[in-house]
Design an enzyme around this catalytic site. Sequence first.
Site, PDB file in Angstrom:
ATOM      1  N   THR A 128       0.817  -1.212   0.000  1.00 40.03           N
ATOM      2  CA  THR A 128       0.000   0.000   0.000  1.00 40.03           C
ATOM      3  C   THR A 128       0.854   1.265   0.000  1.00 40.03           C
ATOM      4  O   THR A 128       0.525   2.245  -0.682  1.00 40.03           O
ATOM      5  CB  THR A 128      -0.947  -0.013   1.218  1.00 40.03           C
ATOM      6  OG1 THR A 128      -1.682  -1.250   1.200  1.00 40.03           O
ATOM      7  CG2 THR A 128      -1.914   1.155   1.183  1.00 40.03           C
ATOM      8  N   GLU A 129       1.960   1.236   0.722  1.00 36.86           N
ATOM      9  CA  GLU A 129       2.809   2.423   0.841  1.00 36.86           C
ATOM     10  C   GLU A 129       3.628   2.695  -0.419  1.00 36.86           C
ATOM     11  O   GLU A 129       3.776   3.846  -0.819  1.00 36.86           O
ATOM     12  CB  GLU A 129       3.764   2.282   2.035  1.00 36.86           C
ATOM     13  CG  GLU A 129       3.098   2.387   3.391  1.00 36.86           C
ATOM     14  CD  GLU A 129       2.671   3.802   3.747  1.00 36.86           C
ATOM     15  OE1 GLU A 129       3.047   4.762   3.054  1.00 36.86           O
ATOM     16  OE2 GLU A 129       1.934   3.942   4.743  1.00 36.86           O
ATOM     17  N   SER A 130       4.210   1.643  -1.015  1.00 38.97           N
ATOM     18  CA  SER A 130       5.199   1.876  -2.080  1.00 38.97           C
ATOM     19  C   SER A 130       5.062   0.965  -3.295  1.00 38.97           C
ATOM     20  O   SER A 130       5.874   1.068  -4.210  1.00 38.97           O
ATOM     21  CB  SER A 130       6.611   1.676  -1.505  1.00 38.97           C
ATOM     22  OG  SER A 130       6.811   0.296  -1.203  1.00 38.97           O
TER      23      SER A 130
END
Length: 191
Positions: free
Chosen positions: A41-43
């Site tokens: 989700t972040e990267s």
Amino acid sequence: MSYALPANNLSNQAKRYLPEVHTQAARYKLDPALLLAIIHTESSFNPLARSPIPAFGLMQIVPTSAGKDVSNFLQGKPLLLSPEYLFQADNNVEAGSTYIHLLTNRYFKNIRNEESRLYMSIAAYNTGPGNVAKTISGSKSLNQASIAANSMSADKVYTLMINNLPAQETRNYLQKVVKRTAYYQEQLKGI
């Protein structure tokens, strides 16, 4: 003729970081699927990801907030983690895992329901513990948030945050990480 498909189809990107994910998950008693879901989700598994905030690396660590918490916990003093340090995948997974550990075992340690604590920690990973506390209790006090959360079911805590967190980004983030955690739990079976 038919062929049996493999039991899992974990992406090569996820597999690349699995050894460090397993190491940190074991260290902090975290679900490896949760860590993969946060990285995804972040990267999107890009170790050189950088956001405008700025946040760096796989788990998008912000040096001036989460980074200082993490370095204070790991090294006994709040240091400013450099982008170069955070772009190294193992360092970043350690930092992100440590931050999740701090959220669940320090900031939200008084929340009795594990699921509620997890939901609040996921949201706090994105927006900070104060914003989560304010959403749950109307106050940035972690103590007030714990009292309020302990009077609700985990489903109620989740629904309250999905409907009331101040940033749409965080509402979306919480939903994505929860959904992806379930996905990675399935993918990791038998690995």
